[in-house]
Design an enzyme around this catalytic site. Structure first.
Site, PDB file in Angstrom:
ATOM      1  N   HIS A 135     -91.927 -40.374  13.381  1.00 14.19           N
ATOM      2  CA  HIS A 135     -91.263 -39.230  12.749  1.00 14.19           C
ATOM      3  C   HIS A 135     -90.263 -38.582  13.689  1.00 14.19           C
ATOM      4  O   HIS A 135     -90.179 -38.926  14.876  1.00 14.19           O
ATOM      5  CB  HIS A 135     -92.275 -38.202  12.234  1.00 14.19           C
ATOM      6  CG  HIS A 135     -93.167 -37.582  13.245  1.00 14.19           C
ATOM      7  ND1 HIS A 135     -92.726 -36.739  14.246  1.00 14.19           N
ATOM      8  CD2 HIS A 135     -94.510 -37.674  13.409  1.00 14.19           C
ATOM      9  CE1 HIS A 135     -93.760 -36.322  14.966  1.00 14.19           C
ATOM     10  NE2 HIS A 135     -94.854 -36.881  14.489  1.00 14.19           N
ATOM     11  N   CYS A 155     -98.847 -39.560  16.857  1.00 15.66           N
ATOM     12  CA  CYS A 155     -97.677 -40.207  16.262  1.00 15.66           C
ATOM     13  C   CYS A 155     -96.661 -40.587  17.330  1.00 15.66           C
ATOM     14  O   CYS A 155     -96.791 -40.197  18.487  1.00 15.66           O
ATOM     15  CB  CYS A 155     -97.008 -39.266  15.258  1.00 15.66           C
ATOM     16  SG  CYS A 155     -98.069 -38.829  13.860  1.00 15.66           S
TER      17      CYS A 155
END
Length: 180
Positions: A135, A155
């Site tokens: 992301h 992430c």
């Protein structure tokens, strides 16, 4: 510079970009959905992530199409084992979802946890966690990420412009190999 010269320079730049054949202008969208880049190059057949070097490679066969630096989870050493451990997974996963409305600009999900991850966590009576993504850093110009490099819950964080490229290039089912 005259208007004619500016126009010629702009057209020359557009022609040069078009000749590269990789990214096109954003696609028109409806409602509040973000504008998306279009990718017209060779398909990405695998993503290789090297956590130690903080480098991600998008490949077509053995050819590197693009590579990116990234930030990891806030506890970057070792594989993700449990929800909340701040680690990024290691192993083989697959692209399995896309979120155009991510609070981190755009996001691409991977298939963590797999059955082995779930079984490992279960033997300790814990959850393996979920929602591991590639992301961006923010939304609508607001940087949501701290200044340090490794800040996520597990992430891989890219710049907003880089996640736009990655989002355009990947398709569901592409294998993602994450090395220590």
């Amino acid at each position: 510079m005259s208007n004619f010269s500016r126009r010629q320079a702009s057209l020359a730049l557009l022609a040069l970009l078009a000749a590269c054949g990789k990214f096109g202008p954003p696609q028109p969208t409806r409602g509040a959905t973000p504008q998306f880049k279009r990718y017209s190059g060779p398909p990405v057949t695998q993503v290789v992530v090297n956590k130690a070097d903080r480098r991600m490679f998008l490949l077509n066969g053995q050819t590197v199409l693009r590579s990116y630096d990234f930030g990891l989870g806030n506890q970057p050493v070792g594989p993700k084992q449990f929800e909340g451990d701040g680690k990024t997974p290691e192993g083989l996963y697959y692209v399995d979802r896309f979120n155009p409305r991510s609070r981190y600009h755009l996001s691409v999900g991977i298939s963590y946890p797999n059955e082995l991850d779930k079984a490992y966590a279960a033997q300790f009576g814990r959850s393996a966690g979920s929602d591991i993504m590639f992301h961006g850093r923010g939304q609508e110009g607001k940087v949501l990420a701290p200044k340090k490099r490794d800040w996520t819950a597990g992430c891989l964080a890219l710049t907003d412009q880089e996640i736009e490229d990655v989002y355009a290039m990947l398709q569901p089912g592409v294998p993602v190999m994450i090395y220590p």
